[in-house]
Scaffold this motif. Structure first.
Motif, PDB file in Angstrom:
ATOM      1  N   LYS A 123       0.849  -1.187   0.000  1.00  0.00           N
ATOM      2  CA  LYS A 123       0.000   0.000   0.000  1.00  0.00           C
ATOM      3  C   LYS A 123       0.885   1.237   0.000  1.00  0.00           C
ATOM      4  O   LYS A 123       1.844   1.327   0.762  1.00  0.00           O
ATOM      5  CB  LYS A 123      -0.890  -0.023   1.226  1.00  0.00           C
ATOM      6  CG  LYS A 123      -1.916   1.061   1.245  1.00  0.00           C
ATOM      7  CD  LYS A 123      -2.840   0.898   2.433  1.00  0.00           C
ATOM      8  CE  LYS A 123      -3.872   2.006   2.431  1.00  0.00           C
ATOM      9  NZ  LYS A 123      -4.820   1.844   3.541  1.00  0.00           N
ATOM     10  N   SER A 124       0.543   2.184  -0.866  1.00  0.00           N
ATOM     11  CA  SER A 124       1.366   3.374  -0.993  1.00  0.00           C
ATOM     12  C   SER A 124       0.552   4.504  -1.605  1.00  0.00           C
ATOM     13  O   SER A 124      -0.413   4.267  -2.328  1.00  0.00           O
ATOM     14  CB  SER A 124       2.574   3.077  -1.884  1.00  0.00           C
ATOM     15  OG  SER A 124       3.297   4.249  -2.174  1.00  0.00           O
ATOM     16  N   ASN A 125       0.956   5.716  -1.320  1.00  0.00           N
ATOM     17  CA  ASN A 125       0.351   6.886  -1.950  1.00  0.00           C
ATOM     18  C   ASN A 125       1.192   7.383  -3.117  1.00  0.00           C
ATOM     19  O   ASN A 125       0.946   8.458  -3.651  1.00  0.00           O
ATOM     20  CB  ASN A 125       0.168   8.016  -0.925  1.00  0.00           C
ATOM     21  CG  ASN A 125      -0.916   7.688   0.077  1.00  0.00           C
ATOM     22  OD1 ASN A 125      -1.874   6.999  -0.250  1.00  0.00           O
ATOM     23  ND2 ASN A 125      -0.767   8.158   1.292  1.00  0.00           N
ATOM     24  N   ASP A 126       2.184   6.601  -3.494  1.00  0.00           N
ATOM     25  CA  ASP A 126       3.063   6.950  -4.605  1.00  0.00           C
ATOM     26  C   ASP A 126       2.421   6.474  -5.910  1.00  0.00           C
ATOM     27  O   ASP A 126       2.354   5.278  -6.163  1.00  0.00           O
ATOM     28  CB  ASP A 126       4.430   6.297  -4.400  1.00  0.00           C
ATOM     29  CG  ASP A 126       5.412   6.644  -5.511  1.00  0.00           C
ATOM     30  OD1 ASP A 126       5.107   7.531  -6.325  1.00  0.00           O
ATOM     31  OD2 ASP A 126       6.479   6.015  -5.546  1.00  0.00           O
ATOM     32  N   TYR A 127       1.917   7.400  -6.719  1.00  0.00           N
ATOM     33  CA  TYR A 127       1.258   7.052  -7.972  1.00  0.00           C
ATOM     34  C   TYR A 127       2.121   7.394  -9.185  1.00  0.00           C
ATOM     35  O   TYR A 127       1.617   7.619 -10.277  1.00  0.00           O
ATOM     36  CB  TYR A 127      -0.100   7.753  -8.070  1.00  0.00           C
ATOM     37  CG  TYR A 127      -1.043   7.305  -6.995  1.00  0.00           C
ATOM     38  CD1 TYR A 127      -1.595   6.037  -7.025  1.00  0.00           C
ATOM     39  CD2 TYR A 127      -1.362   8.143  -5.938  1.00  0.00           C
ATOM     40  CE1 TYR A 127      -2.450   5.608  -6.026  1.00  0.00           C
ATOM     41  CE2 TYR A 127      -2.226   7.732  -4.935  1.00  0.00           C
ATOM     42  CZ  TYR A 127      -2.763   6.460  -4.987  1.00  0.00           C
ATOM     43  OH  TYR A 127      -3.608   6.042  -4.000  1.00  0.00           O
ATOM     44  N   GLN A 178       5.823  -2.109 -16.548  1.00  0.00           N
ATOM     45  CA  GLN A 178       5.388  -0.809 -16.065  1.00  0.00           C
ATOM     46  C   GLN A 178       5.087  -0.902 -14.571  1.00  0.00           C
ATOM     47  O   GLN A 178       4.630  -1.941 -14.084  1.00  0.00           O
ATOM     48  CB  GLN A 178       4.134  -0.330 -16.821  1.00  0.00           C
ATOM     49  CG  GLN A 178       4.389   0.027 -18.266  1.00  0.00           C
ATOM     50  CD  GLN A 178       4.518  -1.164 -19.185  1.00  0.00           C
ATOM     51  OE1 GLN A 178       3.869  -2.166 -18.998  1.00  0.00           O
ATOM     52  NE2 GLN A 178       5.387  -1.061 -20.179  1.00  0.00           N
ATOM     53  N   PHE A 179       5.355   0.201 -13.875  1.00  0.00           N
ATOM     54  CA  PHE A 179       5.161   0.261 -12.429  1.00  0.00           C
ATOM     55  C   PHE A 179       4.316   1.469 -12.058  1.00  0.00           C
ATOM     56  O   PHE A 179       4.411   2.517 -12.677  1.00  0.00           O
ATOM     57  CB  PHE A 179       6.518   0.418 -11.722  1.00  0.00           C
ATOM     58  CG  PHE A 179       7.384  -0.795 -11.799  1.00  0.00           C
ATOM     59  CD1 PHE A 179       7.405  -1.717 -10.768  1.00  0.00           C
ATOM     60  CD2 PHE A 179       8.202  -1.012 -12.895  1.00  0.00           C
ATOM     61  CE1 PHE A 179       8.219  -2.834 -10.831  1.00  0.00           C
ATOM     62  CE2 PHE A 179       9.009  -2.120 -12.973  1.00  0.00           C
ATOM     63  CZ  PHE A 179       9.026  -3.036 -11.940  1.00  0.00           C
ATOM     64  N   VAL A 180       3.495   1.310 -11.023  1.00  0.00           N
ATOM     65  CA  VAL A 180       2.852   2.426 -10.332  1.00  0.00           C
ATOM     66  C   VAL A 180       3.514   2.448  -8.965  1.00  0.00           C
ATOM     67  O   VAL A 180       3.349   1.527  -8.170  1.00  0.00           O
ATOM     68  CB  VAL A 180       1.328   2.246 -10.197  1.00  0.00           C
ATOM     69  CG1 VAL A 180       0.740   3.319  -9.287  1.00  0.00           C
ATOM     70  CG2 VAL A 180       0.669   2.292 -11.556  1.00  0.00           C
ATOM     71  N   GLY A 181       4.325   3.476  -8.737  1.00  0.00           N
ATOM     72  CA  GLY A 181       5.151   3.499  -7.526  1.00  0.00           C
ATOM     73  C   GLY A 181       6.162   2.369  -7.611  1.00  0.00           C
ATOM     74  O   GLY A 181       6.903   2.251  -8.581  1.00  0.00           O
ATOM     75  N   ASP A 182       6.156   1.495  -6.608  1.00  0.00           N
ATOM     76  CA  ASP A 182       7.048   0.326  -6.613  1.00  0.00           C
ATOM     77  C   ASP A 182       6.331  -0.956  -7.014  1.00  0.00           C
ATOM     78  O   ASP A 182       6.901  -2.037  -6.952  1.00  0.00           O
ATOM     79  CB  ASP A 182       7.655   0.140  -5.216  1.00  0.00           C
ATOM     80  CG  ASP A 182       8.604   1.263  -4.855  1.00  0.00           C
ATOM     81  OD1 ASP A 182       9.216   1.828  -5.776  1.00  0.00           O
ATOM     82  OD2 ASP A 182       8.737   1.570  -3.658  1.00  0.00           O
ATOM     83  N   ASN A 183       5.072  -0.849  -7.413  1.00  0.00           N
ATOM     84  CA  ASN A 183       4.258  -2.032  -7.715  1.00  0.00           C
ATOM     85  C   ASN A 183       4.185  -2.291  -9.217  1.00  0.00           C
ATOM     86  O   ASN A 183       3.787  -1.425  -9.989  1.00  0.00           O
ATOM     87  CB  ASN A 183       2.848  -1.850  -7.151  1.00  0.00           C
ATOM     88  CG  ASN A 183       2.846  -1.720  -5.647  1.00  0.00           C
ATOM     89  OD1 ASN A 183       3.579  -2.422  -4.963  1.00  0.00           O
ATOM     90  ND2 ASN A 183       2.028  -0.822  -5.131  1.00  0.00           N
ATOM     91  N   LEU A 184       4.556  -3.510  -9.599  1.00  0.00           N
ATOM     92  CA  LEU A 184       4.503  -3.931 -10.998  1.00  0.00           C
ATOM     93  C   LEU A 184       3.049  -4.074 -11.415  1.00  0.00           C
ATOM     94  O   LEU A 184       2.261  -4.708 -10.723  1.00  0.00           O
ATOM     95  CB  LEU A 184       5.238  -5.265 -11.171  1.00  0.00           C
ATOM     96  CG  LEU A 184       5.200  -5.908 -12.542  1.00  0.00           C
ATOM     97  CD1 LEU A 184       5.982  -5.062 -13.540  1.00  0.00           C
ATOM     98  CD2 LEU A 184       5.769  -7.310 -12.484  1.00  0.00           C
ATOM     99  N   ILE A 185       2.703  -3.474 -12.548  1.00  0.00           N
ATOM    100  CA  ILE A 185       1.346  -3.675 -13.064  1.00  0.00           C
ATOM    101  C   ILE A 185       1.438  -4.604 -14.277  1.00  0.00           C
ATOM    102  O   ILE A 185       1.500  -5.793 -14.079  1.00  0.00           O
ATOM    103  CB  ILE A 185       0.574  -2.354 -13.258  1.00  0.00           C
ATOM    104  CG1 ILE A 185       1.455  -1.244 -13.817  1.00  0.00           C
ATOM    105  CG2 ILE A 185      -0.026  -1.898 -11.955  1.00  0.00           C
ATOM    106  CD1 ILE A 185       0.733   0.039 -14.147  1.00  0.00           C
ATOM    107  N   PRO A 186       1.521  -4.159 -15.525  1.00  0.00           N
ATOM    108  CA  PRO A 186       1.676  -5.135 -16.598  1.00  0.00           C
ATOM    109  C   PRO A 186       3.142  -5.359 -16.981  1.00  0.00           C
ATOM    110  O   PRO A 186       4.007  -4.534 -16.700  1.00  0.00           O
ATOM    111  CB  PRO A 186       0.925  -4.496 -17.768  1.00  0.00           C
ATOM    112  CG  PRO A 186       1.097  -3.047 -17.570  1.00  0.00           C
ATOM    113  CD  PRO A 186       1.130  -2.852 -16.066  1.00  0.00           C
ATOM    114  N   TRP A 187       3.389  -6.471 -17.622  1.00  0.00           N
ATOM    115  CA  TRP A 187       4.694  -6.750 -18.209  1.00  0.00           C
ATOM    116  C   TRP A 187       4.446  -7.573 -19.460  1.00  0.00           C
ATOM    117  O   TRP A 187       3.404  -8.219 -19.586  1.00  0.00           O
ATOM    118  CB  TRP A 187       5.626  -7.481 -17.243  1.00  0.00           C
ATOM    119  CG  TRP A 187       5.147  -8.827 -16.831  1.00  0.00           C
ATOM    120  CD1 TRP A 187       4.350  -9.132 -15.763  1.00  0.00           C
ATOM    121  CD2 TRP A 187       5.398 -10.077 -17.497  1.00  0.00           C
ATOM    122  NE1 TRP A 187       4.108 -10.477 -15.720  1.00  0.00           N
ATOM    123  CE2 TRP A 187       4.733 -11.086 -16.771  1.00  0.00           C
ATOM    124  CE3 TRP A 187       6.109 -10.428 -18.631  1.00  0.00           C
ATOM    125  CZ2 TRP A 187       4.766 -12.423 -17.146  1.00  0.00           C
ATOM    126  CZ3 TRP A 187       6.154 -11.768 -18.997  1.00  0.00           C
ATOM    127  CH2 TRP A 187       5.489 -12.738 -18.250  1.00  0.00           C
TER     128      TRP A 187
END
Length: 128
Positions: A61-65, A90-99
């Motif tokens: 969980k993070s507020n880094d977008y 691609q990442f949103v913050g430190d979270n991997l979304i698609p690859w």
């Protein structure tokens, strides 16, 4: 494949798939690709998956977008058609979304062109 021996890698580093017509065909009901070498590779992937059931992705969980993306290309990696392979994530913050990892549809004439095609695909995904 329930009792198969797990593997450490999904594919052997020296293995390559080809479209050799002389190679034996596989029963279409068992596997949709008609060549024995392809079926062997698929079985190895399943053996790899069996040994990696404890792995996963962690999303914190993070507020880094902040949106970021990374890409690379393997120039002319396909030995038969001489097509390059693109990879991106691609990442949103430190979270991997698609690859994605996919063979390019066109034949690049240089390493720079292969990288440019890969970067364009990555940017397209980021904009989407």
């Amino acid at each position: 494949m329930d009792d198969c021996k797990p593997m450490n890698t999904p594919m052997h580093p020296t293995s390559s798939l080809s479209k050799i017509e002389a190679e034996g065909k596989v029963d279409q009901k068992l596997y949709r690709d008609p060549r024995e070498s392809h079926l062997t590779v698929v079985k190895r992937i399943f053996r790899y998956l069996k040994g990696t059931t404890n792995l996963g992705l962690f999303y914190k969980k993070s507020n880094d977008y902040r949106l970021s993306g990374f890409c690379d290309a393997d120039y002319a990696g396909d030995r038969i058609e001489r097509k390059s392979t693109s990879g991106n994530c691609q990442f949103v913050g430190d979270n991997l979304i698609p690859w994605a990892s996919k063979r390019q549809t066109t034949i690049a004439l240089s390493t720079a062109e292969a990288e440019y095609i890969s970067a364009a695909k990555c940017c397209t995904q980021l904009l989407w």
